[in-house]
Motif scaffolding. Structure first.
Motif, PDB file in Angstrom:
ATOM      1  N   SER A 104      34.521 -37.027  52.097  1.00  0.00           N
ATOM      2  CA  SER A 104      35.029 -35.849  51.379  1.00  0.00           C
ATOM      3  C   SER A 104      36.438 -35.494  51.824  1.00  0.00           C
ATOM      4  O   SER A 104      36.788 -34.325  51.966  1.00  0.00           O
ATOM      5  CB  SER A 104      34.094 -34.648  51.615  1.00  0.00           C
ATOM      6  OG  SER A 104      32.811 -34.911  51.108  1.00  0.00           O
ATOM      7  N   LEU A 105      37.260 -36.526  52.050  1.00  0.00           N
ATOM      8  CA  LEU A 105      38.595 -36.287  52.593  1.00  0.00           C
ATOM      9  C   LEU A 105      39.711 -36.475  51.577  1.00  0.00           C
ATOM     10  O   LEU A 105      40.863 -36.193  51.881  1.00  0.00           O
ATOM     11  CB  LEU A 105      38.843 -37.222  53.794  1.00  0.00           C
ATOM     12  CG  LEU A 105      37.863 -37.103  54.969  1.00  0.00           C
ATOM     13  CD1 LEU A 105      38.224 -38.117  56.055  1.00  0.00           C
ATOM     14  CD2 LEU A 105      37.872 -35.694  55.540  1.00  0.00           C
ATOM     15  N   ASP A 106      39.404 -36.981  50.378  1.00  0.00           N
ATOM     16  CA  ASP A 106      40.484 -37.227  49.423  1.00  0.00           C
ATOM     17  C   ASP A 106      40.876 -35.937  48.712  1.00  0.00           C
ATOM     18  O   ASP A 106      40.124 -34.957  48.683  1.00  0.00           O
ATOM     19  CB  ASP A 106      40.074 -38.297  48.411  1.00  0.00           C
ATOM     20  CG  ASP A 106      38.939 -37.840  47.521  1.00  0.00           C
ATOM     21  OD1 ASP A 106      39.223 -37.392  46.403  1.00  0.00           O
ATOM     22  OD2 ASP A 106      37.771 -37.913  47.956  1.00  0.00           O
ATOM     23  N   ALA A 107      42.051 -35.944  48.109  1.00  0.00           N
ATOM     24  CA  ALA A 107      42.650 -34.716  47.579  1.00  0.00           C
ATOM     25  C   ALA A 107      42.102 -34.285  46.228  1.00  0.00           C
ATOM     26  O   ALA A 107      42.494 -33.237  45.717  1.00  0.00           O
ATOM     27  CB  ALA A 107      44.169 -34.894  47.479  1.00  0.00           C
ATOM     28  N   ALA A 108      41.203 -35.067  45.633  1.00  0.00           N
ATOM     29  CA  ALA A 108      40.660 -34.713  44.319  1.00  0.00           C
ATOM     30  C   ALA A 108      39.234 -34.181  44.405  1.00  0.00           C
ATOM     31  O   ALA A 108      38.531 -34.116  43.401  1.00  0.00           O
ATOM     32  CB  ALA A 108      40.705 -35.928  43.392  1.00  0.00           C
ATOM     33  N   ARG A 109      38.789 -33.768  45.578  1.00  0.00           N
ATOM     34  CA  ARG A 109      37.403 -33.342  45.784  1.00  0.00           C
ATOM     35  C   ARG A 109      37.086 -32.014  45.102  1.00  0.00           C
ATOM     36  O   ARG A 109      37.959 -31.167  44.908  1.00  0.00           O
ATOM     37  CB  ARG A 109      37.112 -33.199  47.270  1.00  0.00           C
ATOM     38  CG  ARG A 109      36.878 -34.516  47.968  1.00  0.00           C
ATOM     39  CD  ARG A 109      35.537 -35.107  47.606  1.00  0.00           C
ATOM     40  NE  ARG A 109      35.536 -36.548  47.811  1.00  0.00           N
ATOM     41  CZ  ARG A 109      34.475 -37.308  47.640  1.00  0.00           C
ATOM     42  NH1 ARG A 109      33.339 -36.780  47.246  1.00  0.00           N
ATOM     43  NH2 ARG A 109      34.551 -38.609  47.823  1.00  0.00           N
ATOM     44  N   VAL A 110      35.809 -31.862  44.756  1.00  0.00           N
ATOM     45  CA  VAL A 110      35.281 -30.574  44.309  1.00  0.00           C
ATOM     46  C   VAL A 110      34.227 -30.127  45.316  1.00  0.00           C
ATOM     47  O   VAL A 110      33.535 -30.955  45.909  1.00  0.00           O
ATOM     48  CB  VAL A 110      34.655 -30.661  42.895  1.00  0.00           C
ATOM     49  CG1 VAL A 110      35.711 -30.934  41.849  1.00  0.00           C
ATOM     50  CG2 VAL A 110      33.556 -31.720  42.835  1.00  0.00           C
ATOM     51  N   PHE A 111      34.133 -28.810  45.527  1.00  0.00           N
ATOM     52  CA  PHE A 111      33.101 -28.240  46.391  1.00  0.00           C
ATOM     53  C   PHE A 111      32.437 -27.081  45.659  1.00  0.00           C
ATOM     54  O   PHE A 111      32.948 -26.577  44.658  1.00  0.00           O
ATOM     55  CB  PHE A 111      33.703 -27.760  47.716  1.00  0.00           C
ATOM     56  CG  PHE A 111      34.207 -28.882  48.585  1.00  0.00           C
ATOM     57  CD1 PHE A 111      33.324 -29.757  49.199  1.00  0.00           C
ATOM     58  CD2 PHE A 111      35.564 -29.071  48.778  1.00  0.00           C
ATOM     59  CE1 PHE A 111      33.781 -30.798  49.995  1.00  0.00           C
ATOM     60  CE2 PHE A 111      36.038 -30.108  49.565  1.00  0.00           C
ATOM     61  CZ  PHE A 111      35.145 -30.974  50.180  1.00  0.00           C
TER      62      PHE A 111
END
Length: 427
Positions: A156-163
């Protein structure tokens, strides 16, 4: 619950420049929309209930991928502490982090999202464009190294993640997702780098570009790393599709294959890389069926396993390759995708030697202009003027001293005797 969601959105995307993704998981499928913040606020009522997710950064087109990033606005770490620590009380985990990490090893997060089972730590940064992505990623990996023992998720380290969005419900246990807002001061990436990143974090990456001069000092050890090469090549593919208006007939499979491999290595998450590859394919004027994309790019998974294998990495370096996995030259990519010289002018890394030399010459010419040096035409004109003046002066000397020897004339003009003979031929 709608108020919690509004507060979360305001903290994340107030004055956001670009598109924001909101998503919902239903019956095992992931449905998402990428909207302008104003559109999202108008339709927020439709995005309530179980398993709602929101992107942390924004995108310049309505597609959630690392190569479409518009602004970097947030750093984050997803803590699945329940996998590694006991007891499972999230308040206890936050107490441990405050005692051992916050303001000493890492900055204090602006927000902590209690996601139903785990925690998401979020640091708000001054919005910056995607050219800051290498530094953003270095900080992400540093935060991960510090928080790994607390269950930090490496995928979960890339810049396009959703949380998960505050106010929604985690369907796995029925818990409400809620937000703890700790402070509003935004950080800058450089401030975090200077204050928290230790020296060894910014040394040469073990996957940096191979060089026979291993002891040579590098001004920027990360500039030519394999990781940034994969990122820039993805950007180039995206530019290629845009310049062709989506018409990729004849090279759709090759394009998706390369994109999935580079994305897998970049985000370190094969599942997310496949999702982004399917989204990339959907930009084509005539997209491939999803099943065909999956089938045609299946072997990428083996190349990715080799890429992350230390044993394979050492073998590749011994053979002179920059990394393990799939190593493809620019020339081969240009041939595969039939990239023209004109198209290369819009690219960063997928360029031929001719384009490289053209840019180098253009750069040198610009540098000469900045230093006040003459252009080539000006230089040639100056030389011609000097030659004309010298010839006129020589003609005058011959009229005054018609019997002078070549040696005498050379002495008077301060040139060689050979130059005198050349001047006589021009008369």
């Amino acid at each position: 619950m709608i108020n919690n969601a509004l507060q979360h959105l305001d903290l994340l995307h107030n004055a956001t420049d670009g598109y924001v993704t909101i998503a919902k998981k239903e019956n095992g499928t992931f449905k998402q929309k990428t909207l302008l913040p104003s559109e999202l606020l108008r339709n927020l009522d439709h995005w309530q209930g179980n398993d709602i997710y929101i992107s942390q950064n924004s995108f310049f087109i309505p597609r959630r991928r690392v190569d479409t990033l518009r602004q970097l606005r947030t750093l984050y770490i997803d803590l699945d502490f329940y996998r590694v620590l006991h007891p499972y009380d999230p308040q206890y985990i936050v107490w441990l982090l405050e005692k051992d990490c916050f303001r000493t090893k890492i900055p204090e997060p602006n927000c902590i999202t209690y996601s139903g089972r785990g925690l998401v730590l979020q640091w708000f940064i001054e919005p910056t464009r995607n050219f800051s992505l290498p530094l953003w990623q270095r900080i992400q990996r540093y935060f991960y190294s510090i928080l790994k023992e607390y269950g930090a998720d490496p995928c979960s380290l890339d810049a396009a993640r959703v949380f998960r969005l505050a106010g929604s419900v985690n369907s796995k246990n029925g818990n409400l997702v809620y937000l703890e807002h700790r402070h509003s001061e935004r950080y800058t990436l450089n401030e975090i780098k200077e204050e928290y990143l230790p020296e060894e974090v910014v040394t040469r990456n073990k996957r940096a570009k191979f060089s026979s001069s291993q002891n040579r000092t590098q001004k920027n050890p990360h500039k030519f790393s394999v990781w940034t090469l994969h990122r820039d090549r993805m950007f180039d593919l995206n530019n290629l599709v845009a310049n062709r208006n989506g018409d990729m007939d004849g090279c759709r499979e090759q394009c998706c294959y390369l994109y999935r491999y580079w994305n897998s290595c970049y985000v370190s998450d094969p599942v997310e890389a496949l999702r982004q590859t399917l989204d990339f394919n959907s930009q084509f004027l005539d997209p491939l069926p999803d099943s065909e994309v999956v089938r045609a790019t299946k072997s990428v998974e083996n190349y990715y396993k080799n890429f992350i294998s230390e044993t394979e990495f050492q073998k590749a370096r011994a053979l002179g390759y920059p990394s393990a996995g799939l190593n493809v030259s620019n020339q081969r990519i240009i041939e595969m995708l039939r990239i023209t010289n004109q198209e290369q002018r819009f690219m960063t890394t997928i360029i031929s030697k001719d384009e490289k030399y053209r840019r180098s010459n253009k750069s040198r010419e610009a540098k000469r202009r900045a230093e006040g040096k003459p252009t080539r035409d000006e230089y040639q004109a100056s030389r011609q003027e000097k030659a004309r003046v010298k010839l006129e002066k020589f003609r005058g000397l011959l009229q005054e001293m018609p019997n002078a020897s070549n040696r005498d004339l050379a002495t008077l003009l301060e040139v060689s005797e050979g130059n005198i003979r050349q001047l006589k031929k021009k008369l």
